[in-house]
Scaffold this motif. Structure first.
Motif, short mmCIF file in Angstrom:
data_model
loop_
_atom_site.label_atom_id
_atom_site.label_comp_id
_atom_site.label_asym_id
_atom_site.label_seq_id
_atom_site.Cartn_x
_atom_site.Cartn_y
_atom_site.Cartn_z
N ARG A 117 0.81 -1.22 0.00
CA ARG A 117 0.00 0.00 0.00
C ARG A 117 0.84 1.26 0.00
O ARG A 117 0.35 2.34 -0.35
CB ARG A 117 -0.98 -0.02 1.16
N ALA A 118 2.12 1.16 0.36
CA ALA A 118 2.99 2.33 0.38
C ALA A 118 3.29 2.84 -1.04
O ALA A 118 3.53 4.03 -1.24
CB ALA A 118 4.30 2.02 1.10
N ILE A 119 3.25 1.94 -2.00
CA ILE A 119 3.54 2.34 -3.38
C ILE A 119 2.36 2.10 -4.32
O ILE A 119 2.41 2.47 -5.49
CB ILE A 119 4.77 1.58 -3.92
N ASN A 120 1.30 1.52 -3.81
CA ASN A 120 0.14 1.18 -4.64
C ASN A 120 -1.14 1.53 -3.89
O ASN A 120 -1.58 0.77 -3.03
CB ASN A 120 0.19 -0.31 -5.00
N ASP A 121 -1.71 2.66 -4.23
CA ASP A 121 -2.93 3.11 -3.55
C ASP A 121 -4.07 2.11 -3.69
O ASP A 121 -4.88 1.95 -2.77
CB ASP A 121 -3.38 4.47 -4.10
N LYS A 122 -4.14 1.43 -4.84
CA LYS A 122 -5.23 0.49 -5.06
C LYS A 122 -5.18 -0.67 -4.09
O LYS A 122 -6.22 -1.19 -3.67
CB LYS A 122 -5.20 -0.02 -6.51
#
Length: 262
Positions: A117-122
């Protein structure tokens, strides 16, 4: 009464109207739950479905993506539509049959490509969506209820073609499986498909990327039918209609079926 139910990520209900009608005429489930309809409700081919015997509808839609619909031969009334994680997406609809059974139809976010989630909002949105599902069912403990849909998680080792290879692939990561398990536990949900088919590899989705999806058979069980524990033992006849994945211009998902004596 005994009624049959199917859930199917259709991947555009307008593009695949003929496939929906083919399933209706060939299999005739009393209730058909669709996900990823990719259409506003007023643009869905509801008259064609009504002409096929499915005149009762509860649905939420959006232009071009998301969207959930419950098409029924049996009278059904809408009893809820929740925007979990405040995404503004049409991902949930609930309807109640005249026998008092509530059906929740979900399209859980896919989560993108990177399980971080730190690099991928989805991916973060997916985890937040599942967390809010967990909390909602903890506070609104389901009774006489069925939960179906594309939950976008294959929880068991035998729900994927290679458990070790997919541990870092979105849909089978330990954090996703844990979140889904929490949703199931808080709602006292029973996985009806695995209640009926407790052992063996079982898939409902095969990627479009495979040159020959059937021969490669690199599937995942992303589509689910659950029942609240008070009615779970009334479920039977679970199956996944794999042949549908091989129809002309298919969805990448196959429909999942179950029947209930209620």
């Amino acid at each position: 009464m005994t009624f049959s139910l199917a859930t199917w990520n259709i991947n555009s209900v307008r593009l695949r109207e003929d496939l929906v009608l083919k399933l209706m005429s060939g299999q005739g489930p009393d209730v058909l739950c669709l996900q990823e309809c990719k259409s506003p409700v007023d643009k869905m081919p509801l008259q064609a479905f009504a002409d096929a015997g499915y005149g009762h509808v509860v649905a939420r839609g959006q232009k071009g993506y998301n969207g959930v619909a419950i098409l029924s031969k049996l009278p059904i009334r809408e009893v809820g539509a929740h925007d979990f994680a405040a995404l503004g997406h049409a991902r949930h609809i609930a309807g109640q049959l005249e026998n008092g059974v509530t059906i929740h139809n979900f399209y859980v976010p896919a989560g993108g490509d990177k399980p971080d989630r730190a690099i991928n909002d989805k991916f973060g949105q997916k985890l937040d969506y599942l967390t809010e599902m967990r909390d909602w069912f903890r506070d609104n403990r389901p009774e006489k209820s069925i939960l179906v849909g594309d939950l976008n998680i294959a929880p068991r080792e035998d729900d994927v073609w290679d458990h070790k290879k997919l541990l870092k692939i979105v849909s089978h990561t330990p954090v996703e499986v844990a979140h889904l398990s929490d949703v199931q536990a808080e709602g006292n949900w029973v996985d009806v498909t695995r209640q009926d088919i407790p052992q063996g590899l079982l898939y409902s989705w095969w990627s479009y990327r495979a040159a020959d999806w059937d021969a490669a058979d690199k599937g995942r069980r992303l589509d689910h039918i659950w029942a609240s524990d008070d009615i779970a033992r009334s479920a039977h006849s679970s199956r996944i209609l794999r042949e549908v994945r091989g129809w002309d211009k298919p969805s990448d998902h196959a429909p999942v079926f179950a029947s209930f004596d209620l």
